[in-house]
Write an enzyme that holds these catalytic residues in place. Structure first.
Site, PDB file in Angstrom:
ATOM      1  CE1 TYR A  29      -3.606   2.651   0.687  1.00 18.12           C
ATOM      2  CE2 TYR A  29      -2.092   3.429   2.373  1.00 18.12           C
ATOM      3  CZ  TYR A  29      -3.216   3.615   1.590  1.00 18.12           C
ATOM      4  OH  TYR A  29      -3.938   4.790   1.688  1.00 18.12           O
ATOM      5  CB  SER A 111      -3.930  11.615   5.805  1.00 14.16           C
ATOM      6  OG  SER A 111      -4.911  11.156   4.899  1.00 14.16           O
ATOM      7  CD  GLN A 132      -5.231  14.589   2.346  1.00 12.33           C
ATOM      8  OE1 GLN A 132      -5.402  13.884   3.330  1.00 12.33           O
ATOM      9  NE2 GLN A 132      -5.909  14.419   1.235  1.00 12.33           N
ATOM     10  CE1 TYR A 134      -7.252  12.789  -1.215  1.00 12.21           C
ATOM     11  CE2 TYR A 134      -8.060  11.893   0.865  1.00 12.21           C
ATOM     12  CZ  TYR A 134      -7.106  11.934  -0.141  1.00 12.21           C
ATOM     13  OH  TYR A 134      -6.014  11.120  -0.061  1.00 12.21           O
ATOM     14  CB  THR A 160      -5.567  15.976  -2.068  1.00 12.79           C
ATOM     15  OG1 THR A 160      -4.539  15.964  -1.070  1.00 12.79           O
ATOM     16  CG2 THR A 160      -5.188  15.020  -3.178  1.00 12.79           C
ATOM     17  NE  ARG A 169      -3.771   4.642  -5.391  1.00  9.68           N
ATOM     18  CZ  ARG A 169      -4.262   5.483  -4.490  1.00  9.68           C
ATOM     19  NH1 ARG A 169      -4.545   5.048  -3.269  1.00  9.68           N
ATOM     20  NH2 ARG A 169      -4.471   6.752  -4.795  1.00  9.68           N
ATOM     21  CE  LYS A 258       0.288  15.705  -1.285  1.00  6.71           C
ATOM     22  NZ  LYS A 258      -0.188  14.618  -2.169  1.00  6.71           N
ATOM     23  CG  HIS A 282      -2.020  11.066  -4.964  1.00  9.94           C
ATOM     24  ND1 HIS A 282      -2.955  12.001  -4.582  1.00  9.94           N
ATOM     25  CD2 HIS A 282      -2.135  10.051  -4.064  1.00  9.94           C
ATOM     26  CE1 HIS A 282      -3.600  11.570  -3.515  1.00  9.94           C
ATOM     27  NE2 HIS A 282      -3.121  10.380  -3.180  1.00  9.94           N
ATOM     28  NE  ARG A 285      -0.786   6.038  -2.744  1.00 10.94           N
ATOM     29  CZ  ARG A 285      -0.812   4.810  -2.236  1.00 10.94           C
ATOM     30  NH1 ARG A 285       0.237   4.010  -2.386  1.00 10.94           N
ATOM     31  NH2 ARG A 285      -1.868   4.376  -1.578  1.00 10.94           N
TER      32      ARG A 285
END
Length: 384
Positions: A29, A111, A132, A134, A160, A169, A258, A282, A285
């Protein structure tokens, strides 16, 4: 030779120990990226395209690596980047990272999907840190998170913008972390059983294992699958710069955007009132095949560096890399995987030692380049 026959110094040293210590699905991960992971590879490799200039016979007595990042004094131009689920890699990993950052005198970014909530991070360090976020579909949830972060002492938002959907991924599918049903769960259990140090230190002693900042938003706070389903449902592919303008109106602290790679996007960020941008893909990712962060940095810095602060992350593995980024126009860099490898392998002490090496590498490079202050690291000290 055993990995314990040497003292870990560099991010690569800590990465090898982390790989040995962590269950494979957790190591993958962190280490993995999207699709074939080409962008993960070029993020680090492209630093080798740039060469610093060595200058001699200059007075370099009194090297000073300090600078200001988002308005705060920092011992060096480095911040710890947000890493989701860091608390699964080390016991209460976010608090260990935050304490090491405080000890080093640099910013820490927690995060949205960290294991430790913002209140726990604040209790661990007692000073402002970065948060951070979203953009979630439900804007009232965004407001709740912002209020919570501000109450915990966050004064800088790293927002972000490069995750309207999650990247592919593939490692996470191969190791059973995503999909796989009962076989996937059995695979993860086998990996945990064969990682006894992690199982005791993090699996048992590091509880609770939930996304602390979202604990009051998900019905079962102990079910990580429920968390994942919630987060996936909240990714908002309809977000535009108008939403960032809305965010600017409700968040009184600094905002760093970001996930910017192109000059026109950096320009749009500046136009809606951002205080800075973070040039980032990122960590490779999201969109595999996209250019490295370091290769995109100069154009973004040229476009907006005179108006807002420009940072970068992706591929930074040493103090030398930090200096190269500064010479290409960055005010500072963020490091993600290196700090998580360090705490996963050797805890807070390991990360503290790694950051000390970063600072000494920066100072040594400055001396050999003939400069004594961070603002003297300019484009005339780097060549392609």
């Amino acid at each position: 030779m055993s990995i314990y026959d040497v003292t870990p110094i560099s991010p690569g040293d800590f990465q090898r120990r982390a790989k040995w210590r962590l269950p494979r699905f957790l190591y993958d991960y962190i280490a993995g990226g999207a699709n074939d992971e080409d962008t993960v590879a070029v993020n680090t490799a492209d630093f080798r395209r740039y060469h610093l200039k060595q200058r001699v016979m200059r007075n370099v007595d009194g090297i000073d690596t300090s600078t200001t990042l988002a308005g705060h004094q920092a011992s060096m131009p480095v911040a710890l980047a947000p890493v989701g689920m860091a608390g699964m890699m080390a016991r209460r990993g976010e608090t260990q990272g935050a304490r090491a950052a405080k000890s080093a005198g640099i910013p820490f970014t927690t995060s949205t999907v960290g294991i430790c909530p913002v209140e726990e991070v604040q209790a661990a360090i007692g000073q402002p840190f970065w948060f951070q976020l979203y953009m979630l579909r439900e804007r009232d949830l965004v407001l709740k998170l912002l209020d919570r972060a501000q109450a915990a002492g966050c004064d800088t938002l790293a927002f972000t913008v490069d995750l309207p959907v999650a990247g592919m991924r593939l490692r996470d599918y191969r190791n059973g972390m995503l999909g796989g049903g009962a076989l996937g769960k059995l695979s993860q259990l086998t990996q945990i059983v064969t990682s006894p140090l992690w199982a005791v230190d993090v699996g048992l002693k590091g509880k609770p294992h939930n996304f602390g900042n979202l604990s009051d938003l998900v019905p079962d706070p102990n079910d990580l699958n429920a968390y994942k389903a919630f987060v996936d449902s909240q990714f908002d592919p309809s977000v535009t710069w108008e939403d960032i303008a809305w965010l600017r109106g409700v968040w009184q602290g600094k905002i760093l955007i970001k996930g910017v790679l192109e000059p026109d996007d950096a320009r749009a960020a500046a136009d809606v009132g951002a205080d800075g941008v973070i040039v980032s893909n990122h960590g490779g990712r999201q969109l595999d095949g996209v250019a490295s962060s370091i290769s995109k940095l100069p154009a973004v810095a040229a476009a907006v560096g005179g108006e807002i602060e420009v940072y970068m992350d992706g591929g930074v593995r040493s103090g030398i890399d930090v200096v190269k980024a500064l010479a290409l126009g960055a005010r500072g860099v963020l490091i993600g995987r290196p700090w998580v490898y360090a705490v996963a392998a050797s805890g807070e002490a390991g990360l503290t030692n790694m950051l000390d090496v970063f600072q000494r590498e920066i100072a040594t490079a400055m001396a050999l380049m003939g400069v004594t202050r961070i603002d003297q690291i300019t484009s005339d000290l780097i060549e392609y």
